[in-house]
Enzyme design. Structure first.
Site, PDB file in Angstrom:
ATOM      1  N   GLY A 117      -0.874  -5.033  -1.927  1.00 47.03           N
ATOM      2  CA  GLY A 117      -1.482  -3.584  -1.615  1.00 47.03           C
ATOM      3  C   GLY A 117      -2.852  -3.817  -3.403  1.00 47.03           C
ATOM      4  N   HIS A 118      -2.820  -2.445  -2.320  1.00 44.35           N
ATOM      5  CA  HIS A 118      -3.832  -1.628  -3.061  1.00 44.35           C
ATOM      6  C   HIS A 118      -3.965  -1.925  -4.595  1.00 44.35           C
ATOM      7  CE1 HIS A 118      -1.761   2.554  -3.126  1.00 44.35           C
ATOM      8  NE2 HIS A 118      -1.533   1.200  -3.624  1.00 44.35           N
ATOM      9  N   ASN A 119      -4.658  -1.578  -5.483  1.00 40.31           N
ATOM     10  CA  ASN A 119      -5.399  -1.939  -7.549  1.00 40.31           C
ATOM     11  C   ASN A 119      -4.081  -2.896  -7.807  1.00 40.31           C
ATOM     12  OD1 ASN A 119      -4.524   0.992  -6.170  1.00 40.31           O
ATOM     13  ND2 ASN A 119      -5.982   1.152  -8.082  1.00 40.31           N
TER      14      ASN A 119
END
Length: 211
Positions: A117-119
């Site tokens: 996922g993001h980050n």
């Protein structure tokens, strides 16, 4: 093959048919992109990176907010950075950060059908086995092994040298240098039905045993 504006590709790279490389992407030396790899804009890929077929790098992270009873998309304008000597299996997805960077550090090996996922930040020389899913903003340390179908909740930190056994769910931070697992092996179905019937009664049984 589609290569957009301001893309830089290093020496001795092999780009197979039907790949897409978005704007402002940088790819180092000796990289291989197998067919149908999609790399969205603003991605940085180091040297000696292998990305297998149908993987998607730097698609938008999964982020929405509610307004007037509807899901409104949160724009993701961050980047993905993949360091040297990383290998990414087929049909794997690595989302771009919302504002900052999603990072896969050098030497890490990622199996097929993995979702990051993001980050997220994934450390050096880590192994992510097939069907691992890591939710946004989690940090995975160096030399970690996440076995098949491990799920990691958002904003989790997993320390260095951790092993998580197959099918386990990680819902809290894991300190370094440990082996963790919560998977349940398959047992005969009639026996499992008896077990699951007893589980809700365990608190009452414990109270009786304590008396």
């Amino acid at each position: 093959m589609v290569i957009k504006d301001n893309v830089k590709i290093g020496n001795n790279c092999i780009i197979h048919p039907f790949c897409y490389i978005g704007e402002n992407t940088q790819i180092g030396d000796n990289c291989i992109l197998y067919p149908n790899v999609v790399i969205y804009k603003d991605t940085t890929i180091g040297n000696n990176v292998i990305i297998h077929a149908n993987s998607v790098i730097a698609a938008d992270g999964f982020g929405y907010y509610q307004e007037d009873g509807k899901h409104k998309k949160i724009k993701h304008i961050g980047k993905v950075i993949i360091e040297d000597d990383v290998e990414i299996g087929a049909n794997t997805t690595i989302d771009r950060a919302m504002l900052d960077e999603t990072v896969i550090k050098k030497g890490t090996k990622i199996d097929n059908l993995v979702m990051i996922g993001h980050n997220c930040k994934v450390g050096q020389n880590t192994i992510l086995v097939s069907q691992v899913g890591i939710a946004g903003s989690s940090k995975i340390g160096n030399n970690v092994i996440l076995a098949g179908q491990v799920g990691v909740a958002d904003h989790i930190t997993i320390g260095d040298n951790v092993i998580v056994t197959a099918k386990s769910g990680v819902g809290s931070d894991l300190p370094p240098n440990g082996i963790y697992g919560s998977s349940i092996n398959a047992i005969e179905w009639k026996k499992w039905k008896r077990v699951i019937t007893i589980l809700p009664k365990l608190p009452e049984i414990l109270k009786k045993l304590e008396k």
